[in-house]
Design an enzyme around this catalytic site. Structure first.
Site, mmCIF file in Angstrom:
data_model
loop_
_atom_site.group_PDB
_atom_site.id
_atom_site.type_symbol
_atom_site.label_atom_id
_atom_site.label_comp_id
_atom_site.label_asym_id
_atom_site.label_seq_id
_atom_site.Cartn_x
_atom_site.Cartn_y
_atom_site.Cartn_z
ATOM 1 N N CYS A 1 0.951 -1.145 -0.048
ATOM 2 C CA CYS A 1 -0.156 0.010 -0.145
ATOM 3 C C CYS A 1 0.801 1.306 -0.088
ATOM 4 C CB CYS A 1 -1.237 -0.051 1.108
ATOM 5 S SG CYS A 1 -0.031 -0.120 2.717
ATOM 6 N N HIS B 1 -2.328 1.462 7.012
ATOM 7 C CA HIS B 1 -2.769 1.233 5.680
ATOM 8 C C HIS B 1 -2.780 2.612 5.148
ATOM 9 C CE1 HIS B 1 -4.202 -0.801 2.150
ATOM 10 N NE2 HIS B 1 -5.232 -0.083 2.225
ATOM 11 N N HIS C 1 -6.094 1.734 -3.636
ATOM 12 C CA HIS C 1 -5.035 1.393 -2.710
ATOM 13 C C HIS C 1 -4.694 -0.157 -2.843
ATOM 14 C CE1 HIS C 1 -7.874 -1.458 -0.217
ATOM 15 N NE2 HIS C 1 -8.769 -0.741 -1.030
#
Length: 189
Positions: A82, A134, A146
Site C-alpha cells: 500500500c 494502511h 489502494h
C-alpha cells in the site's frame, strides 16, 4: 476477470460510437476533447463523478495498476504494497517523492478531515493497531485507490463498514494541493 474485460470493452465501444456520432467540426463540442472523454471514461470505471476527475493522469495511473497483486515490500506490477503504491503514484503523477512508509508519509502531510478530502489526498487507516497500518489515495466521491493485502490494487469506498471502522485521518501533501490549484486555475474560463 472476463466480466470486467467485457465491461471495459463495451464501455470503450460505446464511447467510440458516441464520439463518432457527435459533430466533429464543432469546437464547442466537449466530446471532441480527449481529456473530457478520458474523464468520462474514468468516472464510469471508478465510480466517481466526472467533475471529480480533475487529474486524468492520476486516474490513468490507477487504472494501469488495478489488479496488481499485493506483495509486502514490492515495488513493481508483479506485486506492490500500500505505501509503495501511494509513493509510486505520487512519483509518477505529481513528480514528488513522499516516502515509503505509511507512518512516515503521515508525518509529512497536512491533516485533512474526511469531509474535506480532495482527489489526490491520502487516507490513513489503523487496522487492528494503535499505529497507522494502511494508506490509500482518495479519488473522489468517498472512493480511494489502494493496494489491499487480500485483493491487490483496487478501489474501495470509505463508507464500507470495514474501511469506516478503521479510518484514521486524511492528509494532503503540499505538492498535491499545488497541483490541484494549478488544475483548477487552468480549467477556469
Amino acid at each position: 476477470m472476463k466480466t470486467t474485460v467485457c465491461a471495459v470493452c463495451m464501455l470503450l465501444t460505446c464511447l467510440t460510437f458516441r464520439a463518432n456520432a457527435q459533430d466533429q467540426s464543432s469546437p464547442e463540442n466537449p466530446s471532441n476533447d480527449p481529456d473530457n472523454l478520458a474523464k468520462e471514461y474514468f468516472s464510469q470505471i471508478m465510480g466517481v463523478a466526472a467533475a471529480s476527475t480533475a487529474s486524468t493522469k492520476m486516474y490513468q495511473f490507477i487504472y494501469d495498476w488495478i489488479g496488481t497483486p499485493y506483495r509486502l515490500g514490492g515495488t513493481t506490477k508483479k506485486g506492490i504494497d500500500c505505501s509503495k503504491f501511494a509513493a509510486e503514484l505520487y512519483e509518477q503523477v505529481f513528480n514528488t517523492t513522499i516516502g515509503y512508509n505509511s507512518r512516515n508519509i503521515y508525518s509529512k502531510v497536512d491533516k485533512v478531515s474526511k469531509n474535506n478530502l480532495q482527489p489526490g489526498d491520502f487516507v490513513f487507516f489503523k487496522i487492528r493497531s494503535r499505529n497507522i497500518t494502511h494508506i490509500g489515495v482518495y479519488i473522489g466521491d468517498n472512493r480511494f485507490a489502494h493496494a489491499s493485502s487480500s485483493r491487490g490494487v483496487m478501489i474501495s469506498d470509505l463508507e464500507d463498514a470495514y474501511w469506516k471502522r478503521y479510518y484514521f485521518n486524511g492528509g494532503r501533501a503540499l505538492v498535491a494541493d499545488a497541483e490541484t490549484a494549478n488544475i483548477e486555475e487552468n480549467t477556469v474560463d
